[in-house]
Design an enzyme around this catalytic site. Structure first.
Site, PDB file in Angstrom:
ATOM      1  CB  THR A  87       5.021  35.870  21.571  1.00  0.00           C
ATOM      2  OG1 THR A  87       5.540  37.208  21.634  1.00  0.00           O
ATOM      3  CG2 THR A  87       4.944  35.443  20.109  1.00  0.00           C
ATOM      4  NE  ARG A 344      -2.731  -3.586  -1.942  1.00  0.00           N
ATOM      5  CZ  ARG A 344      -3.932  -4.096  -2.241  1.00  0.00           C
ATOM      6  NH1 ARG A 344      -4.070  -4.869  -3.323  1.00  0.00           N
ATOM      7  NH2 ARG A 344      -4.972  -3.856  -1.469  1.00  0.00           N
ATOM      8  CG  HIS A 374       8.086 -13.712 -14.599  1.00  0.00           C
ATOM      9  ND1 HIS A 374       9.339 -13.973 -15.069  1.00  0.00           N
ATOM     10  CD2 HIS A 374       7.439 -14.903 -14.614  1.00  0.00           C
ATOM     11  CE1 HIS A 374       9.457 -15.253 -15.359  1.00  0.00           C
ATOM     12  NE2 HIS A 374       8.323 -15.830 -15.097  1.00  0.00           N
TER      13      HIS A 374
END
Length: 497
Positions: A87, A344, A374
């Site tokens: 580091t 979509r 539907h």
């Protein structure tokens, strides 16, 4: 810090690790929590304190990480760590890159790309304390019930920080210390630069440790102090998928609680997931098993769920979305969607409109008040206002090579099982009969019929399916009808006598 406040000279985000314990082809820091990569969270926290410069140190999957970071933060400086591990070396190469134009002065903050719950507020507190006290180094620490594996914070009797002892090097007495090093620091740039020149790899790991800077700064007469956070989650890193899951759950809990405080009803927080990128208004109601992802927005008085997943969907005021999977769509005010609906990308439902049970839509604009109630599919289409699409209707948009568009006007009424073979246009106010296959444009106000007159082939079952259950039932029905006719004829003769 407010947007007007000038922050530290720089923030350095360390993101070079391979993250092998994640066991993934995706770099560790690119794994997501709450709709944002871990490094994305790190950059957000860093930008919240308004640094003059921001650098990200990379190595593993360098190009992939750099592309991801540049897409979200194009002004971030990408710095490559060389073959010297540790580091300390990572910070050193970043500091040299930041110094390229002009040598930094002031405060340099060092943080990590895998600490996703760290907030800009806590980083701001670290910087404020560091600068107010005139410290050479200020380390962010936390107190843990189980500090196993963490570096311990060593303090003198007067409380000043004297150093950090790694767990493997700590004595039994030191291992009882519960205050641990988070690895997040604020440094004076000049002190950091000078100390890094003296850090070596002469240790068991052969690495340049950033923690060595604390002792070097103290030896040079600098003050080393700590900011202790009581919120351990903010300094927790994710090294494997178990830790990632725990951090994700805590992150989600915090998001949900913040939205509930803002006036959102979450009926079952345990089964609700909300990305940090989602926006909700007051009086939104989320029912169980709801997931909201990406840039989803939900307006006032809308109800979402149960069992609903929305990604990049805009839900209008007062709308209802039930048992729906949707992405890239817009749902108008007081509209209704579901149950068992698949929206979509490109779906736009107008105000008070309806997409009902077992419907799939894609790249379709549906006008105000129109209903697709539907069992159907609408793709690559435009539907006007106040139109009613009957049960079982579909737009046949694909000819095997290209997609084509269907345009249906306003005030249209379509019979059950109508098929629109695109490209085709249906004028305003037109009707279609049940089972119609629309291959040609329908003028406004016309009735479209495409089926030939019905013809019944009497006795077909007996002739072609003799001995079957259908044939036997048909024969019995015919005998019953014959008996009934004879009985009715007898009654009529009696009336005439």
């Amino acid at each position: 810090m407010s947007p007007e406040t000038i922050g530290p000279a720089a923030v350095i985000v360390l993101a070079a690790g391979a993250g092998t314990r994640m066991k993934s082809r995706t770099p560790k820091i690119l794994h997501e929590i709450g709709g944002r990569s871990m490094v994305g969270h790190a950059l957000l926290a860093a930008r919240a304190i308004n640094p003059l410069k921001l650098a990200l140190v990379v190595r593993h999957e360098r190009d992939r990480v750099a592309e991801h970071v540049t897409a979200s933060d194009p002004e971030a400086l990408i710095v490559d760590q060389d073959d010297v591990p540790g580091t300390g070396r990572a910070v050193e190469v970043a500091l040299k890159a930041l110094d390229a134009e002009a040598e930094l002065t002031g405060t340099v903050v060092v943080t990590y790309g895998d600490v996703p719950l760290l907030t800009g507020e806590l980083l701001g507190e670290l910087v404020a304390t560091h600068e107010a006290e005139g410290n050479a180094v200020t380390v962010l620490t936390a107190v843990l019930d189980d500090a196993t594996g963490y570096g311990r914070i060593l303090r003198a009797e007067n409380g000043t920080v004297t150093g950090i002892r790694e767990h493997k090097d700590a004595s039994e007495a030191e291992r009882t210390i519960r205050e641990v090093n988070s690895g997040i620091y604020a440094f004076d740039a000049a002190v950091l630069r000078t100390a890094l020149e003296k850090v070596t790899t002469d240790n068991a790991q052969g690495e340049m440790y950033l923690t060595d800077v604390l002792g070097l700064a103290r030896d040079a007469g600098g003050r080393v102090a700590a900011v202790v956070t009581e919120d351990r989650w903010q300094v927790e890193g994710a090294n494997d998928r178990i830790q990632l899951s725990a951090l994700a759950a805590e992150h989600n809990r915090r998001i949900i609680e913040s939205w509930m405080r803002a006036g959102v009803t979450v009926v079952d927080p345990a089964t609700t997931w909300i990305d940090s990128t989602v926006t909700l208004d007051e009086d939104v109601r989320l029912l169980p098993n709801t997931q909201l992802h990406g840039s989803t927005t939900v307006a006032r008085d809308a109800v979402v769920g149960p069992d609903t997943t929305l990604t990049d969907v805009n839900v209008g005021e007062g709308a209802k979305v039930i048992r729906t999977h949707g992405s890239g769509s817009t749902i108008g005010a007081k509209a209704s969607v579901g149950p068992f609906t698949y929206l979509r990308p490109g779906t736009v439902l107008g105000e008070t409109g309806k997409i009902g049970a077992f419907y799939e839509t894609k790249n379709v604009t549906i006008g105000r008040g129109s209903k697709l109630s539907h069992l159907g599919y609408a793709g690559d289409a435009e539907i006007g206002e106040d139109t009613n699409i009957g049960c079982g209707n579909i737009t046949a948009n694909y000819d095997g090579e290209k997609k084509h568009r269907t345009v249906i006007g306003s005030g249209v009424r379509t019979g059950s099982n109508t098929v629109f073979v695109a490209p085709v246009t249906v004028g305003d106010g037109a009707y279609s009969g049940a089972g119609a296959v629309i291959r040609k444009d329908v003028p406004a106000g016309a009735l479209a019929l495409s089926l030939a007159a019905q013809r019944n082939a009497e006795g077909w079952v007996a002739a072609n399916r003799p001995g079957t259950a259908s044939a036997k039932l048909a024969e019995a029905a015919q005998e019953l009808a014959s008996t009934s006719s004879q009985f009715q004829a007898t009654i009529e003769e009696g009336k005439q006598a």
